[in-house]
Design a protein around this motif. Structure first.
Motif, PDB file in Angstrom:
ATOM      1  N   THR A 122      -3.220   7.171  27.873  1.00 46.01           N
ATOM      2  CA  THR A 122      -1.835   7.422  28.281  1.00 46.01           C
ATOM      3  C   THR A 122      -1.755   8.226  29.568  1.00 46.01           C
ATOM      4  O   THR A 122      -0.819   8.053  30.349  1.00 46.01           O
ATOM      5  CB  THR A 122      -1.096   8.171  27.158  1.00 46.01           C
ATOM      6  N   THR A 123      -2.748   9.083  29.826  1.00 54.02           N
ATOM      7  CA  THR A 123      -2.718   9.873  31.053  1.00 54.02           C
ATOM      8  C   THR A 123      -2.883   8.987  32.279  1.00 54.02           C
ATOM      9  O   THR A 123      -2.152   9.131  33.273  1.00 54.02           O
ATOM     10  CB  THR A 123      -3.827  10.941  31.033  1.00 54.02           C
ATOM     11  N   GLY A 124      -3.828   8.056  32.212  1.00 56.01           N
ATOM     12  CA  GLY A 124      -4.016   7.138  33.319  1.00 56.01           C
ATOM     13  C   GLY A 124      -2.805   6.253  33.542  1.00 56.01           C
ATOM     14  O   GLY A 124      -2.386   6.010  34.672  1.00 56.01           O
ATOM     15  N   ASN A 125      -2.226   5.766  32.445  1.00 56.38           N
ATOM     16  CA  ASN A 125      -1.019   4.955  32.565  1.00 56.38           C
ATOM     17  C   ASN A 125       0.141   5.764  33.116  1.00 56.38           C
ATOM     18  O   ASN A 125       0.973   5.240  33.872  1.00 56.38           O
ATOM     19  CB  ASN A 125      -0.639   4.364  31.201  1.00 56.38           C
ATOM     20  N   ALA A 126       0.234   7.032  32.742  1.00 59.83           N
ATOM     21  CA  ALA A 126       1.316   7.884  33.241  1.00 59.83           C
ATOM     22  C   ALA A 126       1.194   8.090  34.743  1.00 59.83           C
ATOM     23  O   ALA A 126       2.193   8.053  35.474  1.00 59.83           O
ATOM     24  CB  ALA A 126       1.294   9.228  32.522  1.00 59.83           C
ATOM     25  N   ALA A 127      -0.030   8.276  35.237  1.00 56.16           N
ATOM     26  CA  ALA A 127      -0.240   8.440  36.677  1.00 56.16           C
ATOM     27  C   ALA A 127       0.162   7.181  37.424  1.00 56.16           C
ATOM     28  O   ALA A 127       0.842   7.233  38.451  1.00 56.16           O
ATOM     29  CB  ALA A 127      -1.706   8.784  36.955  1.00 56.16           C
ATOM     30  N   GLY A 128      -0.253   6.013  36.901  1.00 56.45           N
ATOM     31  CA  GLY A 128       0.106   4.756  37.539  1.00 56.45           C
ATOM     32  C   GLY A 128       1.601   4.496  37.502  1.00 56.45           C
ATOM     33  O   GLY A 128       2.184   4.051  38.490  1.00 56.45           O
ATOM     34  N   ALA A 129       2.232   4.777  36.359  1.00 55.23           N
ATOM     35  CA  ALA A 129       3.674   4.571  36.233  1.00 55.23           C
ATOM     36  C   ALA A 129       4.433   5.456  37.210  1.00 55.23           C
ATOM     37  O   ALA A 129       5.364   5.001  37.888  1.00 55.23           O
ATOM     38  CB  ALA A 129       4.122   4.856  34.800  1.00 55.23           C
ATOM     39  N   PHE A 130       4.038   6.717  37.301  1.00 57.64           N
ATOM     40  CA  PHE A 130       4.728   7.637  38.207  1.00 57.64           C
ATOM     41  C   PHE A 130       4.568   7.203  39.652  1.00 57.64           C
ATOM     42  O   PHE A 130       5.528   7.224  40.433  1.00 57.64           O
ATOM     43  CB  PHE A 130       4.181   9.054  38.011  1.00 57.64           C
ATOM     44  N   ALA A 131       3.359   6.766  40.035  1.00 54.78           N
ATOM     45  CA  ALA A 131       3.113   6.346  41.416  1.00 54.78           C
ATOM     46  C   ALA A 131       3.917   5.102  41.770  1.00 54.78           C
ATOM     47  O   ALA A 131       4.494   5.004  42.861  1.00 54.78           O
ATOM     48  CB  ALA A 131       1.617   6.091  41.623  1.00 54.78           C
ATOM     49  N   LEU A 132       3.989   4.138  40.854  1.00 50.09           N
ATOM     50  CA  LEU A 132       4.755   2.921  41.124  1.00 50.09           C
ATOM     51  C   LEU A 132       6.253   3.201  41.169  1.00 50.09           C
ATOM     52  O   LEU A 132       6.975   2.646  42.005  1.00 50.09           O
ATOM     53  CB  LEU A 132       4.445   1.859  40.072  1.00 50.09           C
ATOM     54  N   LEU A 133       6.737   4.062  40.275  1.00 60.98           N
ATOM     55  CA  LEU A 133       8.158   4.412  40.298  1.00 60.98           C
ATOM     56  C   LEU A 133       8.505   5.187  41.569  1.00 60.98           C
ATOM     57  O   LEU A 133       9.582   4.993  42.145  1.00 60.98           O
ATOM     58  CB  LEU A 133       8.518   5.220  39.052  1.00 60.98           C
ATOM     59  N   LEU A 134       7.599   6.058  42.018  1.00 55.24           N
ATOM     60  CA  LEU A 134       7.822   6.778  43.268  1.00 55.24           C
ATOM     61  C   LEU A 134       7.898   5.805  44.445  1.00 55.24           C
ATOM     62  O   LEU A 134       8.753   5.945  45.336  1.00 55.24           O
ATOM     63  CB  LEU A 134       6.697   7.795  43.488  1.00 55.24           C
ATOM     64  N   THR A 135       7.023   4.798  44.443  1.00 56.61           N
ATOM     65  CA  THR A 135       7.053   3.795  45.500  1.00 56.61           C
ATOM     66  C   THR A 135       8.347   2.996  45.454  1.00 56.61           C
ATOM     67  O   THR A 135       8.942   2.682  46.496  1.00 56.61           O
ATOM     68  CB  THR A 135       5.848   2.851  45.363  1.00 56.61           C
ATOM     69  N   SER A 136       8.802   2.654  44.244  1.00 54.29           N
ATOM     70  CA  SER A 136      10.071   1.942  44.105  1.00 54.29           C
ATOM     71  C   SER A 136      11.229   2.763  44.664  1.00 54.29           C
ATOM     72  O   SER A 136      12.125   2.223  45.331  1.00 54.29           O
ATOM     73  CB  SER A 136      10.330   1.618  42.629  1.00 54.29           C
ATOM     74  N   ILE A 137      11.191   4.063  44.438  1.00 51.22           N
ATOM     75  CA  ILE A 137      12.269   4.928  44.933  1.00 51.22           C
ATOM     76  C   ILE A 137      12.302   4.945  46.453  1.00 51.22           C
ATOM     77  O   ILE A 137      13.360   4.799  47.073  1.00 51.22           O
ATOM     78  CB  ILE A 137      12.096   6.351  44.371  1.00 51.22           C
TER      79      ILE A 137
END
Length: 207
Positions: A122-137
């Protein structure tokens, strides 16, 4: 499945780079944006899915890869859309090639850093999710700025894209909308998918 994604990604890249977007319609900002989104939001994730990855890195390495990758994407995307660099790329095929190569490199870096690997937690997925959402923003913000800016930033004359004549203002607005519909949406979908994986992961039992 992985090989098919890799081949499809390469075909999309070939279509973008060898088609009329970067040459025949090089004066059109909306054509440029279609090429840009084709590279970072379609070809790059498909190629990243198709590239074999090793086991997941530990939690600290996941954060050190995904978050800087999102920052690199931000810097490259915003820099190449500054009017001066955009004009330089528009006037030179060599600079256009450099621009597109950096788009691909940044896109692959981000998607490879964020996509879940074998044994990812879940930690690795959380890092990826946050990075992709930041890019979307940041893509949403840039796309909105391009679409809503009341004056053209990339020239003043009429341009043609897909045989349609557009004013510089209309061309810029269309380019901003393309970034919103393709770029921001794809990165948002990727981030939400990883976040869903986190929610679907059963909690670890206490030892």
């Amino acid at each position: 499945m992985r090989r098919a994604c890799l081949i499809l990604g390469i075909l999309v890249l070939a279509l973008v780079w060898l088609g009329p977007l970067l040459d025949g319609w090089r004066d059109s900002f909306s054509a440029h944006m279609l090429a840009h989104m084709g590279v970072v939001a379609i070809a790059a994730p498909l190629m990243a899915i198709g590239i074999p990855l090793g086991p997941t890195p530990d939690a600290s390495r996941a954060f050190t890869l995904a978050l800087p990758a999102s920052l690199v994407e931000l810097i490259i995307v915003w820099s190449w859309h500054a009017p001066a660099l955009r004009a330089l790329a528009q006037s030179s095929l060599f600079v256009t090639a450099v621009e597109q190569a950096t788009f691909l490199a940044a896109g692959l870096f981000l998607w490879l850093a964020c996509l879940p690997r074998r044994g990812s937690d879940t930690t690795g997925n959380a890092a990826g999710a946050f990075a992709l959402l930041l890019t979307s923003i940041h893509m949403t913000l840039l796309g909105a700025l391009l679409a809503l800016t009341p004056r053209p930033l990339y020239g003043t004359g009429e341009v043609s894209c897909f045989g349609v004549a557009l004013s510089a203002q209309q061309d810029q607005e269309l380019g901003g909308v393309i970034m919103l519909l393709l770029g921001a949406a794809v990165y948002l979908a990727g981030g939400v998918t990883l976040f869903a994986r986190i929610l679907a992961t059963p909690p670890r039992k206490a030892v």
